[in-house]
Enzyme design. Sequence first.
Site, PDB file in Angstrom:
ATOM      1  N   ALA A 325       7.474  -3.831   6.361  1.00 22.06           N
ATOM      2  CA  ALA A 325       7.288  -2.438   5.413  1.00 22.06           C
ATOM      3  C   ALA A 325       6.645  -1.698   5.780  1.00 22.06           C
ATOM      4  O   ALA A 325       5.698  -1.726   6.589  1.00 22.06           O
ATOM      5  CB  ALA A 325       7.228  -2.883   3.912  1.00 22.06           C
ATOM      6  N   SER A 326       6.220  -0.708   4.356  1.00 20.88           N
ATOM      7  CA  SER A 326       5.012   0.279   4.462  1.00 20.88           C
ATOM      8  C   SER A 326       3.516  -0.718   5.333  1.00 20.88           C
ATOM      9  O   SER A 326       2.685   0.532   5.824  1.00 20.88           O
ATOM     10  CB  SER A 326       4.879   0.985   3.823  1.00 20.88           C
ATOM     11  OG  SER A 326       5.274   1.512   2.190  1.00 20.88           O
TER      12      SER A 326
END
Lengths: 636, 396
Positions: A325-326
């Site tokens: 993810a981020s």
Amino acid sequence: MDPAVPIPDPPREYRLFRRRLLVALLVGGLMVGAVVIRLIALQLLDHRHFDALARGNRIRTLPIDPPRGLITDRHGIILAENIPSYELVINRDEVQNLHRTIRRIRAIVPLRPEDLRLFWQLVRVEPPYEPVPIRRDLSSRAAARLAVNLPSLPGVSIEAHLKRFYPLGPIAAHLLGYVGPIHSRELRQNPGRLYNAGSDIGQEGLELSYENLLYGIPGRRTVEINVGGGLVRVLRTRPPVPGDSLILTIDARLEAIAHAALGQNAGAVVAIDPKTGGILAMASTPSYNPNRFVNGISNADYARLADNPLRPLFNRALQGEYAPASTIKPFISLAVLNDRVITPETTIYCPGTFVLPGTTHVYHDWQPWGHGVTDLRKAITQSVDVFFYHMAVDLGIRRLDTFVRQFGFGRSPPIDLIGARAGVLPSPAWKLAHTGKPWYEGDTVISGIGEGFWLVTPLQMATALATLATHGHRFRPRVLHAILDPMNHRIDRMAPEAETPIRLDAPGLWSIVIRDMESVIKNPTGTAHGIDYGLRYPLAAKTGTAQVSNLDRNDFGNYHLLPKDERDNAIFIAFGPIPHPRIAVAVFVEHGVAGALTGAPIARRLIDADLSSLGLPPERQPYASLADPAPPATRR
Amino acid sequence: MAHWEGLQRASDVASRIALPISDASARDRDSGSFGPGWTGYLHLDGILLSELALLSLFGLVSLYGAGHGHFTLVEKQLIRVLLGFAVLVAVAQVPPVYYRLAAPWFYAASLLLLTAVLVYGHTRLGAQRWLDLGFVRLEPTELMLLALPLMLTRHLSAAPPPPDWKRIGASLILIGLPLALILKQPDLGSALLIGLIGVFCLFLSGIRWRYLVIGLLLVAASTPVAWHFMHQYQRERILIFLNPERDPLGAGYHIIQSQIALGSGGLFGRGLLHGSQTQLDFLPESTTDFIFAVIGEQFGLLGAFALIFLFLLLVQRTLWLATRMDARFGRLWTVTLAFIIFLYLVVNVGMVSGLLPVVGEPLPFISFGGSSIVTLMAGFGSIMNLSREPRLTHSR
């Protein structure tokens, strides 16, 4: 020269040859006859006599298992040791009726079905003269009850030996692994006859990875025994060579804190010393008690562990593969800066959605109303998805791929533990090979925020973060700090293994991204500002929240309405203190809702524990049993 | 005499060249092998070849048992066996005239190596036997065990029998040189083997009985002298042979343990990898000289008999081939090779079963070791080739 040269006469010669050959055959026949008679005499007529000699009153060599090497953390806290234990052993050569003997033993101490299964397994492979254990880890009461009955149980004996013990129990269980009784299959391969029936052998984790160091060399005791199997005298003893002890780079305190901080969650924490590659903590939850495995785990216990949906036997730190993810965004930022796709001043307008030119599919930002005008600092601080959609598309998957690969994504880390997985670094080639479908531009878009095909392990993420923290200086991740030879107490230190560093076109780019990561915590708008309170040192961090279920968009506010296993995975990475990083942490919490919510506090606790106790900012304190300090830090 | 030799050689060559094709196929039928197939084409003998392969296989299985169930020794030995077969095939392609021509060179080279081993050799168990050539450890004695009979055969087949006293004298020198060098190592067992092979050659070449009897009497008379020159450990071995219980944990240990191994094997044996004598290392030299005890312990009397039977089959086939040969040289050489195999068998089994003193001779094709297998395979290659020589007559 003889005047009468003999004239060749082939037929006469042949007759002579035949006669001589016949004589030779007669003599040869007599010789074979003698040998045959001798063999018949030895093997048929005197068979009983020699058989008795071979079995009965004779010299026998008994194996002595070597004491296994200890495992300690970097400060000398014991993680695996040996404690005394009793086992019941049957010497089949001296037993008249094996089944009757076992029945009589069962009348005195209970035998589990697993014990018997292992026993019969070993009986099948082991030659009859090798003693085979039937019950391990007898309680002292049971041992005493048996001891008084031993005279009526010929061929049965109680032997004291050392068994493995893990004082911390479930803490660091996955890392350490466990030993267990050797299987008949392993015993058959048995390199160099090192192992005997009943020897312990490393089954998982470090115990498996460093089996050759930990095990040592077994000794042999040559004894003379009488017909009853009793010891007459010891002729000679070759003492075993104990296995080497391992001093790990692990800090047991950090390990315990990581374990406790993960609590009831399923997840993993990896903390690494960026300047050496040494792993400071590697936790995976839920965990299990490795001591249960030491004497052969019972079927019921094993079934309970294996059937648990949370998979406690699974080492998430090495083998759990999650979408980053981020947390991938700092690495992509470096890529776009290095390839001059943007400068730190470039701004992009974020309306909350992103649409590829010429298509209709809408990619959402995590914040439905968008972030407005966004530069790199803001994009990292607030984790602006739309910004990175643009970055990924502008950079292109190939350049993204080549750059990020340098941090070790997509290949299994060269750690000194068996079983580290490789994760997936998305690329057109990978997609074609594994799904048979071509790469779409949309795949590039979501790769920009670490979703889609991306998979990383916690160890990979921690290693990559450590590389970022040291401005591209890479070290081989490792758990072993030093080897201690118990015979001469010599310590053999493993020097950090530097790998080829990552070089950027402009070295200043590292600091730019690191400062942006710092504001993830420092800046009031930062996604992890929540852990800034009372922070006494600068940290660089990044949050990550990976979608698990196919929901349209993140819906943090209402997570409690979702069933636990549909909540997002929480990921958090952090390292510090910033000018001279000493610890880099990657936290993965399955269904932890959001990186900032569950991941960040765990990392904060861990880093606090590591840094605050030492006082800032000197070098790491000397290792417990070592005189010299930690290796000099890599230069900036 | 030189004249005769030249004539004979010329006629050999001539007959080889002038061989009509129909005769060649008749010979193939006649020799009873697989016919004019690939064995015929390669000058090989199918039956002998399969017997050799069977023996080698038996050896590999035994090595697996003697090596505690590990494949390390088996793999090494397999390479040597394959090398041996390659050498066999290669030797069989050499025109037979060259065997006779090569004999003196081969003999001289072996003699030289035997001298070298005394100077540079490696000492093992009190005797210098090995020559380390870097890539391979060579035991020149094994070479000589083939070089001497080859040389003797050449020498003795140069004239029609019986050999006159000059020829006998020259033969005795040919035997005596290597014998002295091997005794110097000192390797009593191999020296005796060399002597026996030499005597057998003379005997087969038709030496008159009276010479033989005189020779044997001389040897018997010189035994006390030999005893005087023997090394202490050699005397010890003979004394131990006469009474193994003299020193049960020392020098008599080999004989006692190998007899226990054989005896405890019984009729059917204790099974592969289940013989306690072998697996608990009671049996010394279990992969080399005493491997027959391993076979006896694991496979019992039946296994031991099977192996002996295989060896006898090999000897039988070799002798059968010899009886089909016309040339004096080939006949003498082939029978001598059969005798060498037979002698090895009897000496080794006799030693292991306590019938003979411990002389330290391996069991060919079975014991772990490279020199003997390769040289013997070369020997078999030569006789297979010789057996494919054209027959001059078919009626006898």
